[in-house]
Write a protein that holds these residues in place. Structure first.
Motif, PDB file in Angstrom:
ATOM      1  N   ARG A 184       0.821  -1.222   0.000  1.00 60.48           N
ATOM      2  CA  ARG A 184       0.000   0.000   0.000  1.00 60.48           C
ATOM      3  C   ARG A 184       0.854   1.270   0.000  1.00 60.48           C
ATOM      4  O   ARG A 184       0.295   2.363  -0.125  1.00 60.48           O
ATOM      5  N   HIS A 185       2.169   1.125   0.156  1.00 64.88           N
ATOM      6  CA  HIS A 185       3.032   2.307   0.084  1.00 64.88           C
ATOM      7  C   HIS A 185       2.852   2.961  -1.276  1.00 64.88           C
ATOM      8  O   HIS A 185       2.658   2.280  -2.296  1.00 64.88           O
ATOM      9  N   TRP A 186       2.926   4.265  -1.331  1.00 63.58           N
ATOM     10  CA  TRP A 186       2.540   4.969  -2.548  1.00 63.58           C
ATOM     11  C   TRP A 186       3.401   4.618  -3.755  1.00 63.58           C
ATOM     12  O   TRP A 186       2.974   4.813  -4.908  1.00 63.58           O
ATOM     13  N   THR A 187       4.564   4.068  -3.542  1.00 62.98           N
ATOM     14  CA  THR A 187       5.422   3.683  -4.661  1.00 62.98           C
ATOM     15  C   THR A 187       5.192   2.255  -5.118  1.00 62.98           C
ATOM     16  O   THR A 187       5.833   1.807  -6.076  1.00 62.98           O
ATOM     17  N   LYS A 188       4.276   1.532  -4.467  1.00 63.55           N
ATOM     18  CA  LYS A 188       4.084   0.102  -4.741  1.00 63.55           C
ATOM     19  C   LYS A 188       2.805  -0.153  -5.548  1.00 63.55           C
ATOM     20  O   LYS A 188       2.072   0.757  -5.945  1.00 63.55           O
ATOM     21  N   SER A 189       2.529  -1.431  -5.733  1.00 61.28           N
ATOM     22  CA  SER A 189       1.525  -1.845  -6.718  1.00 61.28           C
ATOM     23  C   SER A 189       0.103  -1.403  -6.405  1.00 61.28           C
ATOM     24  O   SER A 189      -0.680  -1.135  -7.323  1.00 61.28           O
ATOM     25  N   LEU A 190      -0.258  -1.316  -5.137  1.00 64.37           N
ATOM     26  CA  LEU A 190      -1.641  -0.963  -4.815  1.00 64.37           C
ATOM     27  C   LEU A 190      -1.932   0.519  -4.996  1.00 64.37           C
ATOM     28  O   LEU A 190      -3.088   0.950  -4.866  1.00 64.37           O
ATOM     29  N   ARG A 426       2.205 -28.885 -14.042  1.00 58.00           N
ATOM     30  CA  ARG A 426       3.245 -28.212 -14.836  1.00 58.00           C
ATOM     31  C   ARG A 426       4.159 -27.456 -13.866  1.00 58.00           C
ATOM     32  O   ARG A 426       4.206 -26.230 -13.822  1.00 58.00           O
ATOM     33  N   LEU A 427       4.929 -28.214 -13.088  1.00 55.61           N
ATOM     34  CA  LEU A 427       5.646 -27.620 -11.965  1.00 55.61           C
ATOM     35  C   LEU A 427       6.743 -26.628 -12.364  1.00 55.61           C
ATOM     36  O   LEU A 427       6.870 -25.570 -11.723  1.00 55.61           O
ATOM     37  N   PRO A 428       7.560 -26.905 -13.388  1.00 57.16           N
ATOM     38  CA  PRO A 428       8.561 -25.891 -13.771  1.00 57.16           C
ATOM     39  C   PRO A 428       7.910 -24.575 -14.193  1.00 57.16           C
ATOM     40  O   PRO A 428       8.409 -23.489 -13.864  1.00 57.16           O
ATOM     41  N   GLU A 429       6.792 -24.654 -14.938  1.00 59.10           N
ATOM     42  CA  GLU A 429       6.105 -23.427 -15.349  1.00 59.10           C
ATOM     43  C   GLU A 429       5.469 -22.720 -14.157  1.00 59.10           C
ATOM     44  O   GLU A 429       5.431 -21.483 -14.103  1.00 59.10           O
ATOM     45  N   ALA A 430       4.970 -23.513 -13.205  1.00 60.02           N
ATOM     46  CA  ALA A 430       4.406 -22.919 -11.991  1.00 60.02           C
ATOM     47  C   ALA A 430       5.481 -22.162 -11.222  1.00 60.02           C
ATOM     48  O   ALA A 430       5.266 -21.021 -10.772  1.00 60.02           O
ATOM     49  N   GLU A 431       6.644 -22.767 -11.073  1.00 64.23           N
ATOM     50  CA  GLU A 431       7.740 -22.099 -10.366  1.00 64.23           C
ATOM     51  C   GLU A 431       8.131 -20.810 -11.067  1.00 64.23           C
ATOM     52  O   GLU A 431       8.384 -19.784 -10.414  1.00 64.23           O
ATOM     53  N   ALA A 432       8.152 -20.824 -12.399  1.00 64.17           N
ATOM     54  CA  ALA A 432       8.512 -19.621 -13.153  1.00 64.17           C
ATOM     55  C   ALA A 432       7.504 -18.498 -12.896  1.00 64.17           C
ATOM     56  O   ALA A 432       7.889 -17.328 -12.758  1.00 64.17           O
ATOM     57  N   GLU A 433       6.217 -18.836 -12.821  1.00 65.02           N
ATOM     58  CA  GLU A 433       5.196 -17.812 -12.560  1.00 65.02           C
ATOM     59  C   GLU A 433       5.347 -17.238 -11.149  1.00 65.02           C
ATOM     60  O   GLU A 433       5.233 -16.028 -10.937  1.00 65.02           O
ATOM     61  N   TYR A 434       5.582 -18.116 -10.170  1.00 62.58           N
ATOM     62  CA  TYR A 434       5.773 -17.625  -8.803  1.00 62.58           C
ATOM     63  C   TYR A 434       6.982 -16.704  -8.716  1.00 62.58           C
ATOM     64  O   TYR A 434       6.951 -15.662  -8.045  1.00 62.58           O
ATOM     65  N   ARG A 435       8.061 -17.076  -9.409  1.00 62.70           N
ATOM     66  CA  ARG A 435       9.259 -16.240  -9.375  1.00 62.70           C
ATOM     67  C   ARG A 435       9.018 -14.896 -10.071  1.00 62.70           C
ATOM     68  O   ARG A 435       9.530 -13.855  -9.633  1.00 62.70           O
ATOM     69  N   THR A 436       8.238 -14.918 -11.147  1.00 65.79           N
ATOM     70  CA  THR A 436       7.882 -13.663 -11.811  1.00 65.79           C
ATOM     71  C   THR A 436       7.086 -12.772 -10.864  1.00 65.79           C
ATOM     72  O   THR A 436       7.314 -11.560 -10.784  1.00 65.79           O
ATOM     73  N   ALA A 437       6.156 -13.384 -10.139  1.00 67.11           N
ATOM     74  CA  ALA A 437       5.356 -12.618  -9.174  1.00 67.11           C
ATOM     75  C   ALA A 437       6.251 -11.958  -8.132  1.00 67.11           C
ATOM     76  O   ALA A 437       6.071 -10.786  -7.780  1.00 67.11           O
ATOM     77  N   LEU A 438       7.231 -12.689  -7.636  1.00 69.56           N
ATOM     78  CA  LEU A 438       8.115 -12.146  -6.609  1.00 69.56           C
ATOM     79  C   LEU A 438       9.089 -11.122  -7.182  1.00 69.56           C
ATOM     80  O   LEU A 438       9.547 -10.229  -6.464  1.00 69.56           O
ATOM     81  N   ARG A 439       9.388 -11.230  -8.468  1.00 71.32           N
ATOM     82  CA  ARG A 439      10.206 -10.196  -9.098  1.00 71.32           C
ATOM     83  C   ARG A 439       9.413  -8.900  -9.215  1.00 71.32           C
ATOM     84  O   ARG A 439       9.937  -7.797  -8.996  1.00 71.32           O
ATOM     85  N   LEU A 440       8.125  -9.037  -9.561  1.00 70.40           N
ATOM     86  CA  LEU A 440       7.275  -7.853  -9.673  1.00 70.40           C
ATOM     87  C   LEU A 440       7.026  -7.220  -8.314  1.00 70.40           C
ATOM     88  O   LEU A 440       6.957  -5.994  -8.184  1.00 70.40           O
ATOM     89  N   GLU A 441       6.848  -8.049  -7.290  1.00 70.73           N
ATOM     90  CA  GLU A 441       6.508  -7.569  -5.952  1.00 70.73           C
ATOM     91  C   GLU A 441       7.192  -8.465  -4.930  1.00 70.73           C
ATOM     92  O   GLU A 441       6.656  -9.507  -4.554  1.00 70.73           O
TER      93      GLU A 441
END
Length: 594
Positions: A184-190, A426-441
């Motif tokens: 919720r910080h003004w510089t973040k995604s929300l 599809r575990l390798p693809e799932a891991e890639a999506e989770y890592r993308t999420a953590l890169r974004l936030e």
């Protein structure tokens, strides 16, 4: 540095202001303004990057002068604007405010409106206001960043009269301190305009997100909510008006129009006590046109047109059905969101029953229903299906993924895709999506918890522990992360640490029956039965119909020999779950008939 899109818009508005060349033409000429200059604020101005077919609200005034005047005075027209003396309502004369460790200073310099407050690094910095946002009862202010993001500053101006408590700066989260790690910080995604705000505050918005660069090239046809936000692109309508307004075109040049509801007869039928001739709303009518913004919903497709059902492009918030029987009965409900709720309500059933009940919804005419069916059946093995069924399911899977990629810039959407692919195996693809999420936030709690669970499945407990500890550091008040770390520590037989984290999770979210259940069982398993029973009793008082809580409490009381306390628990469980014969036998044995 201002993003090129916003720079161009500001330059165009400024040029019009400086040159003072209003577009004045004869009254009644379609496609031009009537005695009205294009505002320096950008309001009504067709943006340089407008998509083809849009004309801008100023082009409507020739034929619709009354509507145009009403619109220019409306909150829709003032939803967003370039900052000018006329559009900025806040006090930028050097006013200062300090709240919960955060400070804001508002001042002018070289014609710009400036705000000094903490930046993404926590250090004070000066930011140039790029846009005003809203009109009353408050006005917020946006800052344009070099990567195309617009962020809403944490300070807003109360536009009410002073005697009503207004004419003051305030922090949008009141007295609550918002740390840098908080989304919720003004510089973040929300607080990101490109996703959270723009679709409903500007016209013909295109997010223009680039995943590889994690940047935006967002565009709109108009800076605020113009005529074409609801009516659709109007250039061909202007051509229609200029070439004779042929009655043979029922849409009057528009690509699509919303259906109109037939006039109902609300007089009471004496025999039934109901209206004599009620008329149902048509999908995509005026109500659903407004609901694109005036409802709690999320966007799942970007191809809205007037007349399209809301469920073709947006997923409204809707409660799930509470029982399997209720859910199954609603799968054929005429309301799409009722069908979505029904599909969510049977998610706990075995896959065989889920397939039998949910498969017909794969061919539902409404996108959000097909998406709900795809999510319900994500773990359905494709190899066990007939070719036609497999094709239907694969199509729904593709639609589900495409809908989530509409918001590819959001960590929560990438985490949802990760879970979907994890359920598909599809575990390798799932891991890639989770890592993308953590890169974004980096503080994305759900992504961290789900990735840690994936590591658990793969036997990578050490990596799960390291990931969850980082997540706890970034989001120490996130109950879900504390709970997940507690479970990870139990699996590694570090019981004392596990108890601390499980207890912390419950303290952060005392309403969660799951957290209470796990914490109580952990206490009981480590020799603290009395404390575990206390936790369960408190949870039962908050969740009197939770079967897991009541069942655990029943077993604890039986183990302690407290038959007088166990008897009413068994009776309550038997009433809640009449389909469970074990509860019935226990209730009969503990509550014998006289």
């Amino acid at each position: 540095m201002l993003h090129p899109v916003f720079s161009a818009l500001g330059a165009a508005a400024t040029a019009l202001m400086v040159l003072a060349m209003p577009l004045l033409i004869a009254e009644g000429t379609p496609g031009q303004t009537v005695n009205q200059a294009v505002h320096a604020s950008g309001i009504g101005l067709l943006a340089p990057f407008a998509p083809a077919g849009y004309a801008g609200s100023s082009s409507c005034a020739g034929c619709h002068p009354g509507e145009s005047r009403d619109w220019r005075d409306s909150h829709h027209a003032k939803a967003m604007a370039v900052p000018t003396e006329a559009t900025v309502r806040g006090d930028f004369s050097g006013a200062e405010i300090s709240v919960a460790g955060s400070r804001g200073r508002f001042f002018r310099e070289d014609g710009k409106f400036l705000v000094e407050t903490e930046g993404a690094d926590g250090k004070p910095a000066v930011f140039t206001v790029s846009h005003t946002f809203g009109w009353e009862p408050l006005q917020q202010y946006l800052v344009a960043l070099p990567d195309g993001r617009l962020q809403a500053l944490p300070w807003a101006w109360d536009t009410r009269p002073r005697e009503q408590g207004g004419q003051r700066w305030f922090h949008v989260y009141g007295e609550e301190a918002i740390p840098l790690s908080d989304t919720r910080h003004w510089t973040k995604s929300l607080q990101n305009w490109n996703h959270m705000c723009a679709e409903c505050h500007s016209t013909a918005f295109d997010k223009g997100y680039d995943l590889a660069k994690n940047s935006f090239r967002s565009t709109f046809s108009e800076i605020s909510v113009g005529c074409e936000s609801c009516h659709g692109a109007g250039a061909k309508h202007i051509v229609w008006a200029n070439t004779g307004a042929a009655a043979s075109d029922p849409r009057k040049g528009f690509a699509a129009t919303r259906p109109k509801r037939a006039a109902p007869d609300w007089s009471i039928n004496p025999a039934t006590g109901s209206p004599s001739n009620g008329v149902a709303r048509a999908p995509g009518d005026e109500v659903e046109t407004c609901a694109r913004c005036h409802s709690r919903r999320g966007q799942v497709a970007a191809d809205w047109l007037p007349g399209r059902p809301l469920g073709a492009t947006h997923l409204p918030a809707w409660p799930s059905a509470k029982t399997d029987a209720v859910a199954a009965s609603a799968l054929s409900d005429p309301e799409p969101m009722a069908r979505v709720a029904a599909l969510r309500g049977i998610a706990s059933l075995p896959i065989e029953r889920r397939w039998r009940l949910g498969a017909p919804s794969l061919s539902d005419p409404v996108l959000i229903v097909r998406m709900a069916a795809a999510e319900l059946l994500a773990d359905q093995p494709l190899t066990s299906l007939a070719a036609a069924d497999r094709a239907l399911l694969e199509t729904a899977f593709a639609e589900y993924e495409a809908a989530h990629l509409v918001n590819a810039d959001r960590a929560e959407e990438r985490a949802a895709l990760g879970l979907f692919r994890q359920r598909q195996g599809r575990l390798p693809e799932a891991e890639a999506e989770y890592r993308t999420a953590l890169r974004l936030e980096p503080g994305a709690v759900i992504a961290a918890v789900n990735l840690a669970d994936l590591y658990r499945i793969q036997g990578r407990e050490r990596e799960a522990d390291e990931l969850l500890r980082r997540a706890v550091t970034l989001a120490p008040d996130a109950a879900m992360v504390q709970h997940a770390l507690g479970l990870s520590l139990i699996r590694r037989k570090r019981y004392a640490d596990a108890i601390n984290h499980l207890g912390r999770a419950l303290a952060l979210d005392p309403a969660s029956p799951r957290f209470a259940y796990v914490y109580a069982v952990a206490l009981q398993s480590t020799g603290k039965a009395a404390e575990g029973e206390r936790v369960l009793r408190e949870a039962a008082s908050r969740n009197p119909a939770d079967v897991d809580i009541l069942s655990a409490l029943l077993h604890m009381t039986l183990r302690a020999g407290k038959i007088d306390q166990a008897a009413p628990l068994a009776a309550r469980l038997a009433a809640l779950r009449p389909d469970n014969p074990e509860f019935g036998r226990l209730a009969a044995g503990l509550n014998p008939k006289p």
